[in-house]
Design an enzyme around this catalytic site. Structure first.
Site, PDB file in Angstrom:
ATOM      1  N   HIS A  63       0.844  -1.193   0.000  1.00 15.45           N
ATOM      2  CA  HIS A  63       0.000   0.000   0.000  1.00 15.45           C
ATOM      3  C   HIS A  63       0.883   1.248   0.000  1.00 15.45           C
ATOM      4  O   HIS A  63       2.105   1.154   0.171  1.00 15.45           O
ATOM      5  CB  HIS A  63      -0.935   0.003   1.222  1.00 15.45           C
ATOM      6  CG  HIS A  63      -0.222   0.032   2.524  1.00 15.45           C
ATOM      7  ND1 HIS A  63      -0.130  -1.068   3.359  1.00 15.45           N
ATOM      8  CD2 HIS A  63       0.463   1.017   3.145  1.00 15.45           C
ATOM      9  CE1 HIS A  63       0.575  -0.746   4.422  1.00 15.45           C
ATOM     10  NE2 HIS A  63       0.953   0.513   4.317  1.00 15.45           N
TER      11      HIS A  63
HETATM   12  P1  TYD Z   1      -1.624  -2.705   7.410  1.00 11.19           P
HETATM   13  O1  TYD Z   1      -1.141  -1.321   7.655  1.00 11.19           O
HETATM   14  O2  TYD Z   1      -2.284  -2.994   6.090  1.00 11.19           O
HETATM   15  O3  TYD Z   1      -0.440  -3.752   7.633  1.00 11.19           O
HETATM   16  P2  TYD Z   1       0.941  -3.984   6.859  1.00 11.19           P
HETATM   17  O4  TYD Z   1       1.219  -2.804   6.010  1.00 11.19           O
HETATM   18  O5  TYD Z   1       1.936  -4.191   7.931  1.00 11.19           O
HETATM   19  O6  TYD Z   1       0.805  -5.239   6.058  1.00 11.19           O
HETATM   20  O7  TYD Z   1      -2.611  -3.092   8.589  1.00 11.19           O
HETATM   21  C1  TYD Z   1      -3.105  -4.417   8.760  1.00 11.19           C
HETATM   22  C2  TYD Z   1      -4.412  -4.315   9.552  1.00 11.19           C
HETATM   23  O8  TYD Z   1      -4.178  -3.744  10.834  1.00 11.19           O
HETATM   24  C3  TYD Z   1      -5.451  -3.443   8.865  1.00 11.19           C
HETATM   25  O9  TYD Z   1      -6.727  -4.066   9.050  1.00 11.19           O
HETATM   26  C4  TYD Z   1      -5.427  -2.158   9.642  1.00 11.19           C
HETATM   27  C5  TYD Z   1      -4.974  -2.577  11.032  1.00 11.19           C
HETATM   28  N1  TYD Z   1      -4.173  -1.545  11.693  1.00 11.19           N
HETATM   29  C6  TYD Z   1      -4.717  -0.826  12.745  1.00 11.19           C
HETATM   30  O10 TYD Z   1      -5.885  -1.035  13.130  1.00 11.19           O
HETATM   31  N2  TYD Z   1      -3.965   0.128  13.352  1.00 11.19           N
HETATM   32  C7  TYD Z   1      -2.693   0.397  12.961  1.00 11.19           C
HETATM   33  O11 TYD Z   1      -2.012   1.291  13.554  1.00 11.19           O
HETATM   34  C8  TYD Z   1      -2.131  -0.346  11.868  1.00 11.19           C
HETATM   35  C9  TYD Z   1      -0.744  -0.094  11.385  1.00 11.19           C
HETATM   36  C10 TYD Z   1      -2.904  -1.304  11.272  1.00 11.19           C
END
Ligand code: TYD
Length: 138
Positions: free
Chosen positions: A55
Site C-alpha cells: 500500500h
Molecule cells: P496494514 O497497515 O495494512 O499492515 P501492513 O502494512 O503491515 O501489512 O494493517 C493491517 C491491519 O491492521 C489493517 O486491518 C489495519 C490494522 N491496523 C490498525 O488497526 N492500526 C494500525 O495502527 C495499523 C498499522 C494497522
C-alpha cells in the site's frame, strides 16, 4: 505528497549511547525525525515467506527500524523501485508519504518498529497499485 520519489526516502544513522552494559538509541520527534511522532507500532511473529505492506500513504510519514533481525523494504514511486535492507537497530528508513511499499524477506524473530506521524486512518491508505499509479500520474 504525490511528488515524492524513491530518492526522497533516506536511511538515517540513529544516535547510539554505547555503554559496557549495552546500547540505547533514542529517537525524538522533530530532532532526529522531521515529524512529530503520533503513533508507534511494530510487526513481529511474521511467518517466513510472508509479505507485508502492499500500500501507499497519502499523508503519513514514517520511520522504520529493524529493532531485531532483518527484512527488506521495496519502495515504488510509480516509475522507479528501490530496495532497502534493514538489519540494525541504529539505522532507520525515513519514508515520506506518497510511496508504495512492500516488506518481505523477514528473518526469524524480526521486529519491524514503525514511528508514524499520525494515528491510524484507513482513508490515508491507497491499497491498489493501479490506483496508486493513477494518483501519482495525475
Ligand atoms: P496494514 O497497515 O495494512 O499492515 P501492513 O502494512 O503491515 O501489512 O494493517 C493491517 C491491519 O491492521 C489493517 O486491518 C489495519 C490494522 N491496523 C490498525 O488497526 N492500526 C494500525 O495502527 C495499523 C498499522 C494497522
Amino acid at each position: 505528497m504525490k511528488s515524492t520519489t524513491v530518492f526522497s526516502a533516506t536511511l538515517l544513522d540513529l544516535p547510539v549511547i554505547s555503554q559496557e552494559k549495552g546500547n540505547i538509541t533514542a529517537i525524538n520527534g522533530g530532532i532526529e525525525l522531521p515529524f512529530d511522532i503520533s503513533r508507534v507500532y511494530y510487526l513481529y511473529d511474521v511467518p517466513g515467506g510472508a509479505s507485508r505492506g502492499g500500500h501507499a500513504h497519502i499523508e503519513l510519514q514514517q520511520l522504520i527500524v529493524a529493532a531485531s533481525g532483518s527484512f527488506d523494504i521495496i519502495l515504488n514511486d510509480g516509475h522507479v523501485k528501490r530496495t532497502f535492507t534493514l538489519n540494525r537497530p541504529d539505522k532507520g528508513l525515513f519514508m515520506p508519504s506518497g510511496l508504495w511499499r512492500e516488506l518481505d524477506n523477514f528473518s526469524s524473530g524480526a521486529i519491524c518498529l514503525v514511528l508514524a506521524s499520525d494515528k491510524y486512518t484507513e482513508g490515508d491508505y491507497i491499497r491498489d497499485l493501479s490506483d496508486f499509479k493513477e494518483w501519482k500520474s495525475n
